[in-house]
Design a protein around this motif. Structure first.
Motif, mmCIF file in Angstrom:
data_model
loop_
_atom_site.group_PDB
_atom_site.id
_atom_site.type_symbol
_atom_site.label_atom_id
_atom_site.label_comp_id
_atom_site.label_asym_id
_atom_site.label_seq_id
_atom_site.Cartn_x
_atom_site.Cartn_y
_atom_site.Cartn_z
ATOM 1 N N SER A 162 0.843 -1.192 0.000
ATOM 2 C CA SER A 162 0.000 0.000 0.000
ATOM 3 C C SER A 162 0.882 1.247 0.000
ATOM 4 N N ASP A 163 0.387 2.288 -0.614
ATOM 5 C CA ASP A 163 1.148 3.540 -0.736
ATOM 6 C C ASP A 163 0.938 4.377 0.521
ATOM 7 N N VAL A 164 1.561 3.948 1.618
ATOM 8 C CA VAL A 164 1.466 4.660 2.889
ATOM 9 C C VAL A 164 2.860 4.878 3.450
ATOM 10 N N GLY A 165 2.975 5.878 4.341
ATOM 11 C CA GLY A 165 4.266 6.160 4.959
ATOM 12 C C GLY A 165 5.345 6.421 3.931
ATOM 13 N N GLY A 166 6.527 5.857 4.186
ATOM 14 C CA GLY A 166 7.648 6.065 3.280
ATOM 15 C C GLY A 166 7.813 4.972 2.246
ATOM 16 N N ILE A 167 6.812 4.100 2.096
ATOM 17 C CA ILE A 167 6.944 2.966 1.182
ATOM 18 C C ILE A 167 7.207 3.414 -0.247
ATOM 19 N N HIS A 168 6.543 4.500 -0.666
ATOM 20 C CA HIS A 168 6.718 4.950 -2.057
ATOM 21 C C HIS A 168 8.139 5.436 -2.341
ATOM 22 N N GLU A 169 8.918 5.688 -1.283
ATOM 23 C CA GLU A 169 10.295 6.138 -1.462
ATOM 24 C C GLU A 169 11.216 4.996 -1.867
ATOM 25 N N ILE A 170 10.798 3.750 -1.621
ATOM 26 C CA ILE A 170 11.660 2.624 -1.981
ATOM 27 C C ILE A 170 10.995 1.648 -2.957
ATOM 28 N N VAL A 171 9.668 1.522 -2.899
ATOM 29 C CA VAL A 171 8.980 0.667 -3.874
ATOM 30 C C VAL A 171 8.664 1.514 -5.096
ATOM 31 N N LYS A 172 9.306 1.195 -6.185
ATOM 32 C CA LYS A 172 9.146 1.942 -7.436
ATOM 33 C C LYS A 172 8.196 1.175 -8.346
ATOM 34 N N ASN A 173 7.060 1.788 -8.622
ATOM 35 C CA ASN A 173 5.964 1.124 -9.325
ATOM 36 C C ASN A 173 6.400 0.542 -10.671
ATOM 37 N N GLY A 174 6.244 -0.768 -10.802
ATOM 38 C CA GLY A 174 6.575 -1.432 -12.041
ATOM 39 C C GLY A 174 8.047 -1.746 -12.208
ATOM 40 N N GLU A 175 8.884 -1.331 -11.244
ATOM 41 C CA GLU A 175 10.327 -1.593 -11.327
ATOM 42 C C GLU A 175 10.764 -2.688 -10.350
ATOM 43 N N ASN A 176 10.526 -2.457 -9.053
ATOM 44 C CA ASN A 176 10.883 -3.482 -8.067
ATOM 45 C C ASN A 176 9.654 -3.963 -7.287
ATOM 46 N N GLY A 177 8.490 -3.508 -7.713
ATOM 47 C CA GLY A 177 7.247 -3.880 -7.050
ATOM 48 C C GLY A 177 6.114 -2.996 -7.527
ATOM 49 N N TYR A 178 5.045 -2.956 -6.726
ATOM 50 C CA TYR A 178 3.885 -2.155 -7.103
ATOM 51 C C TYR A 178 3.274 -1.498 -5.873
ATOM 52 N N LEU A 179 2.792 -0.263 -6.053
ATOM 53 C CA LEU A 179 2.067 0.458 -5.019
ATOM 54 C C LEU A 179 0.570 0.333 -5.309
ATOM 55 N N VAL A 180 -0.192 0.033 -4.268
ATOM 56 C CA VAL A 180 -1.630 -0.207 -4.462
ATOM 57 C C VAL A 180 -2.438 0.552 -3.411
ATOM 58 N N ASN A 181 -3.753 0.528 -3.598
ATOM 59 C CA ASN A 181 -4.666 1.233 -2.701
ATOM 60 C C ASN A 181 -5.433 0.290 -1.776
ATOM 61 N N ARG A 182 -4.790 -0.773 -1.342
ATOM 62 C CA ARG A 182 -5.402 -1.756 -0.445
ATOM 63 C C ARG A 182 -6.664 -2.359 -1.064
ATOM 64 N N ASP A 183 -6.629 -2.573 -2.358
ATOM 65 C CA ASP A 183 -7.748 -3.162 -3.083
ATOM 66 C C ASP A 183 -7.399 -4.600 -3.444
ATOM 67 N N ALA A 184 -8.139 -5.560 -2.912
ATOM 68 C CA ALA A 184 -7.816 -6.980 -3.109
ATOM 69 C C ALA A 184 -7.819 -7.377 -4.573
#
Length: 377
Positions: free
Chosen positions: A303-325
């Motif tokens: 999920s895109d919360v806290g500092g996660i978006h600073e290290i998880v790069k969408n489509g590169e080393n993972g994905y950021l999501v909106n807690r949608d199953a």
């Protein structure tokens, strides 16, 4: 640090379990490797903490106050701790490293003690209340006191965490990402790499998004051939059996989901076996589980919360999501069905770790902070 053997770092650890304790232990291990004297201050009731520390760590046990609110006001007693360390290591330059503001205490007079305080994240409250406002006020009170003193420093584990604690002098908050040690010889695991393995590390709880992760896995599992994938969870189970039974599809849960419970050193025992890690948390700072996953080249959907978006790069080393199953399930299927994508995500995750998230890099940055505040004393 120049003349690193001449210093002693005193780590104030509030709890033995969780990401904060993991970071502190990794940092202590790196410091010992650099011939730095390390002291850990733990509560007298937290036997699990001091028994899992390196024998090279000098341990001080302090009495845990049972009085509500006392710890946040008076902390662990840094002046008595400092005096004891000075008595035992008279030739060392001492720095207190607090791993949250509670270990310092809002009413503690700092004096001339060099102190580093790391902000590992933000407390989560279910709703706005007087207790929350009081807690937030006391935390910021400690931070402001520290920032006003030249021989003290405040560190945040992400830019996002730092912004939560904005003050008039927030530019003095230093950002140091958590780091992890990569184990070349991964310990044997009971998990067998015979299936596509999806993991959730951090506890069976709503706050860590286990319910979202499990539902996403069910939706994904229905898309693929039977018995080709499995989901494992490592962490304390905070949901009752009744709650879990209401949340899950009984058939899929019984044959393809396993809750392992709390596992000491899950970063080296469980994470290396995973193909993908899920962390749809409600709130985070900079999760150690993601740092550890990247160290083994395991991509993360979080999920895109806290500092996660600073290290998880969408489509590169993972994905950021909106807690949608459903969104997570679709991403799992994309990764599962595309070997080339799997390899790219794994390669990028490992490269990001090597560049930004190693334990050595974290330790060096803290050494710079220690050196800076010792000069100001």
């Amino acid at each position: 640090m120049k003349n690193s053997k001449g210093i002693c770092i005193v780590h104030l650890i509030g709890k033995s379990k969780g990401g904060v304790a993991s970071v502190a232990k990794i940092l202590m291990k790196e410091q010992i490797s650099q011939d730095i004297q390390v002291v850990a201050v733990v509560t007298d009731e937290d036997e699990e903490c001091w028994t899992t520390l390196s024998p090279d760590v000098y341990v001080i046990k302090v009495k845990n106050s049972r009085m509500p609110g006392r710890n946040i006001l008076y902390g662990m007693g840094i002046h008595a701790i400092y005096d004891e360390v000075k008595h035992n290591f008279p030739d060392k330059k001492i720095v207190i490293h607090a791993h949250n503001t509670v270990t310092i205490g809002a009413l503690t007079k700092l004096g001339t003690i060099p102190i580093v305080c790391t902000l590992h994240g933000v407390s989560v409250w279910k709703k706005e209340c007087i207790r929350k406002r009081v807690s937030d006020y006391l935390v910021k009170k400690v931070i402001k006191k520290l920032l006003k003193k030249k021989n003290c420093a405040v560190v945040a584990v992400s830019n996002t965490t730092a912004k939560v604690y904005e003050t008039n002098i927030e530019d003095r908050i230093t950002i140091i990402y958590n780091g992890s040690s990569y184990a070349n010889n991964v310990r044997d695991s009971d998990l067998k790499k015979t299936k596509f393995l999806v993991g959730h590390i951090g506890g069976v709880s709503y706050s860590k998004g286990w319910d979202v992760a499990e539902k996403a896995f069910e939706l994904f599992y229905r898309k693929i051939d039977d018995n080709k994938a499995m989901m494992v969870s490592a962490g304390n189970v905070y949901l009752s059996e009744e709650e879990i039974s209401r949340l899950v599809d009984g058939e899929i849960y019984s044959k393809a989901v396993e809750n392992l419970g709390f596992i000491q050193d899950a970063g080296n025992k469980v994470i290396p076996t995973l193909d993908v890690m899920l962390l749809p948390s409600i709130s985070e700072g900079l999760p150690m589980s993601i740092v550890e996953a990247f160290s083994y080249g395991v991509p993360v959907i979080a999920s895109d919360v806290g500092g996660i978006h600073e290290i998880v790069k969408n489509g590169e080393n993972g994905y950021l999501v909106n807690r949608d199953a459903r969104e997570i399930a679709n991403l799992l299927y994309d990764i599962y069905s595309n070997i080339e994508l799997q390899e790219t995500l794994k390669k990028n995750a490992r490269e990001f770790y090597e560049k930004y998230l190693t334990a050595r890099r974290m330790e060096e940055k803290y050494e710079d902070i220690y050196a800076s505040i010792l000069k100001e004393r």
